[in-house]
Structures are given as C-alpha cells and as structure tokens.
Scaffold this active site. Structure first.
Site, PDB file in Angstrom:
ATOM      1  N   ASP A  69       0.825  -1.215   0.000  1.00 19.77           N
ATOM      2  CA  ASP A  69       0.000   0.000   0.000  1.00 19.77           C
ATOM      3  C   ASP A  69       0.856   1.261   0.000  1.00 19.77           C
ATOM      4  O   ASP A  69       0.480   2.270  -0.598  1.00 19.77           O
ATOM      5  CB  ASP A  69      -0.937   0.001   1.209  1.00 19.77           C
ATOM      6  N   GLY A  70       2.011   1.215   0.672  1.00 23.65           N
ATOM      7  CA  GLY A  70       2.896   2.362   0.681  1.00 23.65           C
ATOM      8  C   GLY A  70       3.404   2.693  -0.710  1.00 23.65           C
ATOM      9  O   GLY A  70       3.525   3.870  -1.081  1.00 23.65           O
ATOM     10  N   ARG A 169      -8.824  17.437  23.021  1.00 22.38           N
ATOM     11  CA  ARG A 169      -7.573  17.265  23.770  1.00 22.38           C
ATOM     12  C   ARG A 169      -7.065  15.854  23.488  1.00 22.38           C
ATOM     13  O   ARG A 169      -7.668  14.859  23.921  1.00 22.38           O
ATOM     14  CB  ARG A 169      -7.817  17.481  25.259  1.00 22.38           C
ATOM     15  N   ALA A 183      -6.917   2.846   6.923  1.00 23.82           N
ATOM     16  CA  ALA A 183      -5.500   2.962   7.275  1.00 23.82           C
ATOM     17  C   ALA A 183      -5.362   3.429   8.725  1.00 23.82           C
ATOM     18  O   ALA A 183      -5.918   2.821   9.632  1.00 23.82           O
ATOM     19  CB  ALA A 183      -4.807   3.909   6.293  1.00 23.82           C
ATOM     20  N   TYR A 184      -4.638   4.513   8.954  1.00 21.29           N
ATOM     21  CA  TYR A 184      -4.375   4.996  10.317  1.00 21.29           C
ATOM     22  C   TYR A 184      -5.670   5.280  11.065  1.00 21.29           C
ATOM     23  O   TYR A 184      -5.808   4.987  12.260  1.00 21.29           O
ATOM     24  CB  TYR A 184      -3.508   6.254  10.228  1.00 21.29           C
ATOM     25  N   SER A 187      -7.068   2.254  12.742  1.00 21.29           N
ATOM     26  CA  SER A 187      -6.316   1.882  13.938  1.00 21.29           C
ATOM     27  C   SER A 187      -6.602   2.817  15.100  1.00 21.29           C
ATOM     28  O   SER A 187      -6.491   2.428  16.266  1.00 21.29           O
ATOM     29  CB  SER A 187      -4.812   1.893  13.630  1.00 21.29           C
TER      30      SER A 187
END
Length: 285
Positions: A69-70, A169, A183-184, A187
């Site tokens: 994927d990268g 915050r 993706a991120y 997660s």
C-alpha cells in the site's frame, strides 16, 4: 500503449514480479518504461525504456505500482499529478488498495482490451497558512495527520465556516479520505467508509475523553485546525506518512477536498467489501 512500472524492490517478491511483468507486457506489444534508477535491475531487458519518473509518468497511459500500500501511495502522487490510471500489484503484507496479487499476472492482458473498471478516489489538500499567506500545500490520498511530537497531548480547535465544531484534547487528529478510512484512522478507532463515498473523516488520536468520536464532514467543507499548548507549542503534520512539516504556533492548517483525483484500476472486479472481508477481517499472516 505505454506503461510505467513503479516498483518497490524492498518488498519481497517485487523484483521477480517486475521482471515477469516486463515479459508479459512485451508479449502484449506494450511499451515498458521505468525510472532510470532501476536500470541495473532490468539490465537483461533491452526493450525497457528509462527516464525520470516525472518524464515517463507524463507520457504514459497507465502506471503500475509493484509492492504494498505504501508503494501505491507513492505512485499515486504521479498518477494524480498527470491524471493517469493506477494499477496496484501486491507483493507486501496487506495490499488493501491493490487489484492483483503476484500469482494473478495473467490478468494483465485486460489492460490491452480495457477490460477493467476505474474507481475515482477523492484526495485531500492541506494548506499551511501563516500571517494570511499559504506557506506550503500538500495533497493526500489516504490521510493527513496533525500531531504533537513524542506523544505529547495537545489542544486542537476544529472549525468550519467560522463556527467552532470541536475542541479536542488528544495526541493529534487524523483527517482521512474514504480510501484512507482503512488505514491509520481505522487503527485510531474510526469507522470503515466505502471508498466511493465523498466525505472528510476526522478521528482523534488517543483523546483524553470518554466521549470523543470520529466525525464525518461533507467533502465540500473547508476545515481549519488551530493548536494550543501550555508547554512548547510544537506541532507537525504529515501527508500519507511522508512530507513531515513543522507548524508554527500561530499557523492555521486548512484541510479541504483536493482538485486532484486518483483513478484506481480494479482489474478483476473485486468489490471493496471482498477486500474488507479477506484482508481486514482475517489475521495477517
């Protein structure tokens, strides 16, 4: 027809896959181009043409990314810049955006007959504004991460159309496209969003709250982010895991839909839901 190969030879099986693919494209009477940095890797293929990635991306018909994927994310920079369709061949672990695996190269003949689908994926821009001047601008296919260094907690004010939407915050925030929702953002606790939708997803990173959740914005929104901290006000943003940029304390970061889009080739007609089931719901081996 001219096809650019964009390989990542740090990935296992990428080099033999690229070599086999060269031969198959040659059999189909398709011109093969790649970056001149790979000339030694293709030394036995005298029909391969070389140039800088910008030169060959501008003149080709299709770009093929060989890796994970990268690698597809890196290749998307050139595919979107020059409006070229992009095909991903997975030689990594997940390869969620890839349409083919290394044992499926026979399907490459479909490129010659246009027997494939193209999915248009939205992208995001981030503009770094200082003293009413744009000092930098970047484009992402997956996500834009705004965060403190070393997991320091910070206060992030999110606003749109001069209305404050939220004060978060947290260690940071992730702005993702529907493509980047797996993706991120996933997660960090965000939902899976079908990639053909058009929206901007905001997911806090480790929020210091029991009620902080992902928010979805219209793709036509322009979203401003300001950061406040009691200690050193350092904050950084990264685009698709690269292009890490430091923002000054008075900078305003503006996230919006990009004019650029990625045309991603689905060569076998696999649905997004098949990919979710096969690559996310099952353990990675």
């Amino acid at each position: 027809m001219k096809i650019v190969l964009y390989p990542n030879f740090n990935k296992p099986n990428a080099l033999p896959t690229a070599v086999r693919l060269c031969d198959k494209l040659r059999e189909l009477d398709i011109e093969v181009l790649t970056d001149k940095m790979y000339e030694k890797d293709f030394s036995g293929k005298n029909f391969v043409q070389y140039g800088t990635i910008d030169e060959i991306a501008a003149m080709c018909d299709i770009i093929i990314a060989i890796g994970g994927d990268g690698t597809i994310l890196e290749a998307s920079r050139y595919a979107s810049e020059y409006d070229k369709p992009l095909l991903g061949i997975n030689t990594g672990h997940l390869g969620f955006m890839a349409s083919m695996e290394i044992d499926e190269l026979d399907n490459i003949s479909r490129l010659k007959t246009s027997d494939y689908k193209i999915e248009t994926r939205m992208m995001l821009d981030i503009a770094q504004i200082r003293d009413n001047t744009v000092v930098s601008k970047h484009t992402a296919l997956n996500d834009i991460v705004i965060a403190r260094p070393y997991s320091k907690i910070g206060n992030f004010e999110i606003s749109t159309d001069d209305f404050i939407v939220s004060s978060i915050r947290s260690d940071g925030v992730v702005f993702s496209t529907p493509t980047g929702s797996t993706a991120y953002a996933l997660s960090a606790g965000g939902p899976i969003v079908e990639p053909l939708m058009e929206c901007i997803q905001l997911t806090p990173i480790c929020p210091h709250s029991l009620s902080s959740r992902t928010m979805l914005f219209s793709a036509d929104r322009s979203i401003e982010v300001k950061h406040f901290a009691n200690d050193t006000p350092d904050v950084y943003f990264s685009v698709d895991g690269r292009d890490v940029v430091k923002a000054e304390s008075n900078d305003i970061l503006v996230v919006s839909r990009s004019l650029k889009k990625l045309r991603l080739i689905d060569i076998k007609g696999h649905s997004f839901f098949d990919a979710v089931n096969n690559k996310l719901m099952n353990p990675i081996k």
